[in-house]
Design an enzyme around this catalytic site. Structure first.
Site, short mmCIF file in Angstrom:
data_model
loop_
_atom_site.label_atom_id
_atom_site.label_comp_id
_atom_site.label_asym_id
_atom_site.label_seq_id
_atom_site.Cartn_x
_atom_site.Cartn_y
_atom_site.Cartn_z
N ASP A 34 0.74 -1.40 0.05
CA ASP A 34 0.10 -0.01 -0.01
C ASP A 34 0.74 1.20 0.01
O ASP A 34 1.97 1.30 0.46
CB ASP A 34 -0.77 -0.10 1.24
N GLY A 37 0.50 5.29 -4.46
CA GLY A 37 -0.24 6.75 -5.00
C GLY A 37 0.44 7.83 -4.06
O GLY A 37 0.84 8.92 -4.51
N HIS A 51 3.09 3.22 -8.82
CA HIS A 51 2.82 2.04 -9.14
C HIS A 51 4.06 1.46 -9.86
O HIS A 51 4.44 0.25 -9.37
CB HIS A 51 1.72 1.66 -10.06
N SER A 79 -7.17 -5.58 -5.86
CA SER A 79 -8.37 -6.39 -5.30
C SER A 79 -9.48 -6.32 -6.00
O SER A 79 -9.58 -5.79 -7.01
CB SER A 79 -8.66 -5.67 -3.91
N THR A 80 -10.69 -7.11 -5.72
CA THR A 80 -11.97 -6.91 -6.34
C THR A 80 -12.36 -5.44 -6.30
O THR A 80 -13.31 -5.11 -7.19
CB THR A 80 -12.97 -8.04 -5.84
N GLU A 81 -12.15 -4.83 -5.38
CA GLU A 81 -12.78 -3.45 -5.13
C GLU A 81 -11.78 -2.63 -5.80
O GLU A 81 -12.29 -1.44 -5.98
CB GLU A 81 -12.64 -3.13 -3.72
N LEU A 145 10.79 -20.90 -3.78
CA LEU A 145 9.75 -19.96 -3.08
C LEU A 145 8.66 -19.81 -4.30
O LEU A 145 8.86 -19.81 -5.39
CB LEU A 145 10.46 -18.65 -3.16
N SER A 210 -8.29 -4.94 4.96
CA SER A 210 -8.92 -4.67 3.23
C SER A 210 -9.22 -5.63 2.53
O SER A 210 -8.85 -5.91 1.75
CB SER A 210 -7.82 -3.77 2.80
#
Length: 254
Positions: A34, A37, A51, A79-81, A145, A210
């Protein structure tokens, strides 16, 4: 900055890699990346510049996890949001997997890293999906990994879909309701086959989950930092792991 509670870090500590106990490195680390921006805005740059900078941090932290012997690194990439964001930003975010994998896939193969996606492939642009699927194919035989991108992922949707799938199996006689356990439910989730995260890191100073792995994070150790994702370093990653190793995980016991 005052430490709000154990697990919130606002300052870097001196790097002491030797303090990390290699036999106690968390097997599965999940990260909410996060602050891209806000990092860009503070520098007078467009959000997409943040980004792009964050993509470079993905490589740094992936290599750091691999060096320490972390088995699974799950990165909350989209995310889906996030579809609610401005179209130009979403379009750019959908180009990042293609850009990242085109640059890094060869090294990921050489490092024995296996790429995996957790989320819904439906709805992703063709160029995004093809890049992810090519990386999954190219690294499918790797045994090191697991680099797991949570892409077009949302935990509530995942949990509802899991219950719907179980109901269909019950209705068809393939599943006995009395046989449902936590492990059975796990098998219906997008993260099927992966252990729950031991440590969850969130950057940018936000103190929330979130809609990320709500079921899987039940007993995960949480670690928050005010650093934005583009400025999160290998040393910060080590700090989170050192603090994780100082905790006692009781899982509800004494």
């Amino acid at each position: 900055m005052v430490q709000l509670f154990k697990g919130f870090s606002s300052k870097r500590k001196p790097e002491t890699l030797q303090e990390i106990e290699r036999d106690k490195v968390p097997k599965h680390i999940a990260v909410i990346m996060d602050g891209n921006g806000r990092w860009a805005r503070r520098r007078g740059l467009p959000r997409i510049a943040g980004h792009h900078a964050g993509m470079k941090t993905v490589k740094k932290i992936t290599m750091a996890a691999d060096e320490l012997g972390v088995e699974i690194l799950t990165l909350y990439a989209f995310s889906t949001e996030n579809w609610k964001r401005p179209k130009d930003e979403v379009d750019y975010l959908m180009k990042l997997p293609q850009e990242f994998l085109s640059l890094e896939l060869k090294e990921l193969v050489e490092k024995n890293v296996r790429v995996r996606m957790t989320g819904w492939k439906e709805g992703l642009p063709d160029h995004t999906l093809s890049a992810v699927e090519e990386a999954e194919r190219a690294t499918s035989g790797n045994t090191g990994l697991i680099l797991n991108f949570a892409l077009n992922y949302g935990s509530r949707k995942e949990m509802i879909e899991g219950m719907q799938l179980m109901y269909k199996d019950i209705a068809a006689g393939r599943l006995d309701p009395d046989s449902i356990t936590e492990n059975v439910y796990d098998s219906y989730l997008k993260t099927s086959g992966l252990p729950d995260p031991d440590l969850m890191i969130r950057t940018s100073g936000e103190l929330r989950i979130s809609n990320f792995m709500l079921w899987q994070l039940a007993y995960t150790e949480l670690w928050f930092t005010s650093l934005y994702w583009p400025e999160f370093s290998k040393e910060d990653f080590h700090q989170a792991i050192r603090e994780y190793q100082q905790r006692i995980r009781r899982y509800g016991g004494l």
